[in-house]
Design a protein around this motif. Structure first.
Motif, mmCIF file in Angstrom:
data_model
loop_
_atom_site.group_PDB
_atom_site.id
_atom_site.type_symbol
_atom_site.label_atom_id
_atom_site.label_comp_id
_atom_site.label_asym_id
_atom_site.label_seq_id
_atom_site.Cartn_x
_atom_site.Cartn_y
_atom_site.Cartn_z
ATOM 1 N N ALA A 158 2.328 1.776 -3.378
ATOM 2 C CA ALA A 158 1.321 2.233 -4.337
ATOM 3 C C ALA A 158 1.013 3.710 -4.099
ATOM 4 N N ASP A 159 0.930 4.082 -2.827
ATOM 5 C CA ASP A 159 0.640 5.469 -2.493
ATOM 6 C C ASP A 159 1.750 6.383 -2.994
ATOM 7 N N CYS A 195 3.876 5.866 -5.383
ATOM 8 C CA CYS A 195 3.868 5.917 -6.846
ATOM 9 C C CYS A 195 2.811 6.910 -7.327
ATOM 10 N N CYS A 196 1.618 6.796 -6.731
ATOM 11 C CA CYS A 196 0.529 7.681 -7.130
ATOM 12 C C CYS A 196 0.929 9.142 -6.908
ATOM 13 N N GLU A 197 1.566 9.365 -5.754
ATOM 14 C CA GLU A 197 1.948 10.741 -5.442
ATOM 15 C C GLU A 197 2.978 11.267 -6.430
ATOM 16 N N LEU A 235 0.836 -1.206 0.000
ATOM 17 C CA LEU A 235 0.000 0.000 0.000
ATOM 18 C C LEU A 235 0.866 1.249 0.000
ATOM 19 N N TRP A 236 1.898 1.225 0.800
ATOM 20 C CA TRP A 236 2.776 2.380 0.919
ATOM 21 C C TRP A 236 3.449 2.675 -0.425
ATOM 22 N N GLY A 277 -1.107 12.117 -8.325
ATOM 23 C CA GLY A 277 -2.367 11.715 -7.701
ATOM 24 C C GLY A 277 -2.163 11.383 -6.239
ATOM 25 N N ASP A 278 -3.141 10.735 -5.658
ATOM 26 C CA ASP A 278 -2.977 10.299 -4.273
ATOM 27 C C ASP A 278 -3.878 9.114 -4.015
ATOM 28 N N LEU A 279 -3.308 8.055 -3.411
ATOM 29 C CA LEU A 279 -4.098 6.863 -3.143
ATOM 30 C C LEU A 279 -4.684 6.927 -1.736
ATOM 31 N N ILE A 280 -3.828 7.244 -0.776
ATOM 32 C CA ILE A 280 -4.283 7.330 0.606
ATOM 33 C C ILE A 280 -4.121 8.789 1.025
ATOM 34 N N SER A 281 -5.209 9.481 1.164
ATOM 35 C CA SER A 281 -5.140 10.942 1.275
ATOM 36 C C SER A 281 -4.535 11.407 2.594
#
Lengths: 228, 294
Positions: free
Chosen positions: A213-214, A216-218, A210-211, A222-226
């Motif tokens: 993925a978050d 990467c998104c950032e 999860l960390w 973007g943002d996965l876990i806000s």
């Protein structure tokens, strides 16, 4: 009286075509002659394979699904339906041919050793090998096969490996070595062991993923876990 | 015996575990009933596995009772009704345990071994009478094993042969009527015996280095007295292959056995329990003291 073909394939009576096919494929994998090559139980595996093939052909011919099985089913069905795997008998006969006719450049003793091995006469094969002076790649290969049959896997492996090193272009030796590796790999990665609790991710892995993925998104804006 | 053959417990259904333990208890009781209370202490998991495996060759449905046992006085437990296979496993346990203790006594002058050997003497005589031919073969093979150990045999394969053959002898149970099945059981036994012997040799490496005792692994790979961990790391892959391949042969034999029942437990042991144990021992997470009974 023959065995109930449904029972042979391990499916319920009245199983659908697809169910029968699936069960059949699993069984073919399990009793495949490649797996039992050089094994003292090879003849039993062959027999089992024949039984499975007959049952499968019978069921395919006699419309899977609602067909009611009668115990005295017609044996002549074996000749029909090319759909089932026939390679097993082909392969073993080819194997024997190799042993009986011998390769053109093989000496008489090597041929005898192979014949002994084929009969399952390990002591005979070993005696012949001991008599041979010329320790070429083929000698090591045969010695490896004798050890394999005996259950001395460490020596079998080193002898066959040596044969491969001496003659890397020989397909038969390489094949035997690959087979050894595949057998032990295949056993270790069997579905029962591999699909159990060990393979499911633990908390650490889940959080880590999860960390990642978050992050990467950032990176991408973007943002996965806000909240973090 | 060694007690390496174990189920992979977390994967086992509770019902299956109860049945497995039921077999274990039944073999234990059968020893108590036929040989007296002291020999019951010698039972190991391996023989419980043998009982489960042999019983799987017959159609007869499993029958059990819930009983209380003085070894586990708090809760009642399932006990499988004794049959010819369970009795056979208990006979073989007596024979193997007796020879094991005798070997300890004559090799290391281990006092426990000597006393145990004496305690098992009369039980052994009884079991021997039941299976004279088997006992003779086993004794012969043990002689061969001793000879190889004395000669410091430098091949793991060769050193494992007598013990593996003993297991073949034990697994080829005369009560299994089908000759082909006996052959399959024999090959399964040979490979499991080989696996037990090599695994035990690996497990004993540190002790044997300390005491200077014979160990086929130290001989074959010419241990020079250096760092044992480095030595172990350098040969681990080879041993892993040898052990895994033996197990893969067990699995092939098992596939041909066509077990009629107990498949949940047997699948668990053959496809998973044995690998888990191999990895545990190879990684040194299983000391000698960890071999426990139920």
């Amino acid at each position: 009286m023959k065995k109930n073909p449904y029972k042979v394939l391990g499916v319920k009576e009245g199983a659908s075509y697809d169910e029968i096919k699936k069960a059949y494929r699993e069984l073919v994998k399990k009793y495949h002659p490649d797996r039992y090559r050089g094994n003292p139980l090879a003849d039993l595996a062959d027999e089992k394979m024949r039984e499975i093939n007959e049952a499968y052909e019978f069921l395919m011919k006699n419309a899977g699904g609602a067909y009611q099985y009668q115990y005295d089913y017609d044996d002549s069905s074996t000749s029909s339906q090319g759909s089932s795997y026939q390679y097993q008998s082909q392969q073993s006969s080819q194997y024997q041919q190799n042993a009986q006719q011998g390769y053109a450049d093989e000496s008489e003793l090597e041929r005898q050793a192979r014949a002994c091995l084929n009969r399952g006469d390990l002591n005979g094969a070993q005696r012949i090998l001991d008599r041979m002076r010329n320790r070429n790649a083929n000698w090591y290969y045969l010695q490896g096969l004798v050890f394999l049959r005996r259950g001395w896997y460490d020596r079998a492996y080193s002898n066959i490996q040596r044969a491969v090193n001496m003659d890397p272009s020989n397909f038969e030796y390489r094949n035997a070595l690959n087979n050894l590796n595949n057998q032990s790999y295949g056993y270790r990665h069997n579905p029962y062991y591999y699909n159990n609790y060990r393979s499911s991710p633990d908390m650490c892995q889940i959080c880590g993923t999860l960390w990642c993925a978050d992050s990467c998104c950032e990176c991408m804006g973007g943002d996965l876990i806000s909240c973090c | 015996m060694f007690g390496y053959v174990e189920p992979d417990k977390p994967e086992l259904k509770i019902r299956e575990f109860e049945v497995f333990r039921g077999y274990y208890c039944s073999v234990c009781r059968s020893i108590g009933r036929r040989y007296g209370q002291v020999p019951r202490l010698s039972l190991s998991y391996d023989l419980a596995f043998l009982a489960v495996l042999l019983d799987a060759t017959s159609h007869e449905a499993i029958q059990g009772d819930i009983v209380r046992c003085f070894a586990h006085p708090i809760r009642k437990r399932l006990l499988i009704r004794p049959n010819r296979f369970i009795e056979y496993a208990s006979d073989m346990n007596i024979i193997l345990a007796y020879y094991n203790l005798k070997d300890k006594w004559s090799d290391e002058k281990n006092l426990l071994g000597g006393c145990g050997c004496l305690a098992l003497q009369s039980a052994f005589k009884k079991a021997e009478k039941r299976y004279q031919e088997k006992t003779r073969r086993i004794e012969e093979l043990l002689g061969e094993l001793n000879r190889l150990e004395k000669a410091r045999c430098a091949s793991v394969d060769e050193a494992a042969e007598p013990f593996a053959s003993i297991m073949r002898e034990v697994f080829e149970c005369p009560h299994v009527e089908d000759e082909r099945r006996r052959k399959v059981l024999g090959w399964l036994g040979y490979n499991i015996g080989r696996w037990i012997y090599i695994l035990d040799a690996w497990d004993d490496l540190a002790d044997d280095v300390k005491s200077g005792s014979y160990n086929p692994i130290l001989e074959q790979y010419r241990y020079d007295g250096g760092d044992l961990d480095a030595f172990k790391a350098s040969i681990k892959d080879k041993l892993d292959f040898s052990l895994t391949y033996s197990l893969s042969e067990c699995e092939k034999a098992y596939a041909l056995l066509g077990a009629e029942k107990n498949t949940g437990i047997l699948d668990n042991i053959i496809y998973s329990g044995l690998i888990v144990k191999t990895d545990k021992v190879l990684q040194g997470r299983c000391g000698n003291n960890e071999k426990k009974s139920i």
